[in-house]
Write an enzyme that holds these catalytic residues in place. Structure first.
Site, mmCIF file in Angstrom:
data_model
loop_
_atom_site.group_PDB
_atom_site.id
_atom_site.type_symbol
_atom_site.label_atom_id
_atom_site.label_comp_id
_atom_site.label_asym_id
_atom_site.label_seq_id
_atom_site.Cartn_x
_atom_site.Cartn_y
_atom_site.Cartn_z
ATOM 1 N NE ARG A 1 -3.528 -2.247 2.834
ATOM 2 C CZ ARG A 1 -3.223 -3.393 3.411
ATOM 3 N NH1 ARG A 1 -1.995 -3.574 3.919
ATOM 4 N NH2 ARG A 1 -4.109 -4.366 3.511
ATOM 5 C CE LYS B 1 -7.491 -1.263 5.751
ATOM 6 N NZ LYS B 1 -8.240 -1.216 4.458
ATOM 7 C CG HIS C 1 -4.889 0.706 -3.940
ATOM 8 N ND1 HIS C 1 -4.153 0.643 -2.774
ATOM 9 C CD2 HIS C 1 -5.871 -0.219 -3.791
ATOM 10 C CE1 HIS C 1 -4.674 -0.254 -1.957
ATOM 11 N NE2 HIS C 1 -5.716 -0.800 -2.561
ATOM 12 N NE ARG D 1 -2.977 -3.491 -1.449
ATOM 13 C CZ ARG D 1 -2.515 -4.311 -0.502
ATOM 14 N NH1 ARG D 1 -1.215 -4.506 -0.398
ATOM 15 N NH2 ARG D 1 -3.351 -4.923 0.310
ATOM 16 C CG HIS E 1 -6.176 -8.605 1.200
ATOM 17 N ND1 HIS E 1 -6.360 -8.995 -0.117
ATOM 18 C CD2 HIS E 1 -6.004 -7.251 1.151
ATOM 19 C CE1 HIS E 1 -6.305 -7.948 -0.910
ATOM 20 N NE2 HIS E 1 -6.084 -6.880 -0.172
ATOM 21 C CE1 TYR F 1 -6.682 -6.932 -6.971
ATOM 22 C CE2 TYR F 1 -6.486 -8.224 -4.961
ATOM 23 C CZ TYR F 1 -6.456 -7.002 -5.610
ATOM 24 O OH TYR F 1 -6.194 -5.853 -4.902
#
Length: 275
Positions: free
Chosen positions: A137, A162, A227, A230, A253, A262
């Site tokens: 990120r 995150k 992003h 990414r 994640h 994805y």
């Protein structure tokens, strides 16, 4: 946090968030929502009734607020009434809004190579390459330190990403060469990518501007941001038949469903499926 005077009620809310170690951006956003709610009411928010919350949500919806803004307001007001005011049941009356399920924009490997070639400077090229080569990120890239690059094990340490979790991602040999070229040219001592202000890292806004400038110079007709790199990282790994759980760990994640989306944009993977 704000130029407005800090009332005892605002200070208590800030303290409640500090106890729970909310991030600075989260605290700022929550306070801003409650301040906007108070302006809508025309009085102190602790004098609100349940019907006032419904009227405020109707006001936001009528003003064309996005689902993200609507849901951010719900989170802030639920915290304010449940924690700071200890009023049970108030926040439960607030309705969350279902977000639009949009597919992420993805670049082809050739488009990524062209974008990186058109980066404004060596520093920006190195930072954008980390975004694509490691799937980080933008906030994680800005907080990378020189010591986070582990050339012995060919890993990059992501500290407190995150969700306040540490993780490691792989470091490709050509990316290591690029990072060493950047280090030799600038000799950064602390932050891997220093900003304009002494002692501060580069900002997310500066990197995103550099990314958009590179995309424009490359003549890409897609909406490109940090992003996007990414997203492209994850999609290209999936097209190379990398296990989705491995990709989940690399991206950091929490939920597998977030990574699994994805599969809907991995063209090579979709093309290999027989009808």
């Amino acid at each position: 946090m704000s130029s407005a005077p800090t009332t005892p009620l605002r200070q208590r809310m800030i303290e409640d968030m500090s106890i729970r170690q909310f991030g600075e951006r989260t605290q700022h956003g929550y306070v801003a929502v409650v301040a906007d709610f108070a302006r809508f009411l025309g009085r102190s928010p602790d004098q609100a009734e349940p019907e006032d919350l419904r009227r405020y949500q109707l006001h936001l919806a009528s003003a064309g607020a996005s689902p993200a803004k609507m849901n951010a307001a719900v989170s802030a007001l639920r915290f304010f009434f449940k924690v700071t005011l200890a009023r049970q049941g108030y926040g439960e009356r607030l309705a969350t809004v279902r977000k639009e399920d949009r597919l992420p924009e993805v670049l082809s490997p050739e488009e990524v190579a062209l974008l990186l070639h058109c980066a404004p400077s060596l520093k920006h090229k190195a930072a954008l390459s980390v975004a694509y080569g490691c799937g980080l990120r933008v906030s994680e890239i800005t907080h990378l330190k020189v010591g986070d690059i582990d050339s012995a094990r060919m890993l990059v340490r992501v500290e407190q990403g995150k969700g306040r979790k540490d993780r490691y991602v792989m470091l490709a040999p050509d990316l290591l060469v690029l990072l060493r070229d950047w280090w030799r040219s600038a000799r950064p001592m602390g932050w891997l990518f220093p900003g304009r202000d002494p002692g501060q890292p580069i900002t997310a806004r500066q990197l995103d501007r550099a990314c958009k400038a590179a995309a424009k110079a490359a003549g890409l007709d897609k909406r490109v941001s940090m992003h996007t790199l990414r997203h492209s990282f994850a999609t290209h790994l999936l097209e190379r038949k990398t296990d989705v759980r491995v990709i989940q760990a690399l991206l950091g994640h929490k939920k597998l469903d977030t990574t699994a989306r994805y599969t809907r944009v991995a063209i090579k993977t979709l093309g290999s499926v027989k009808s």
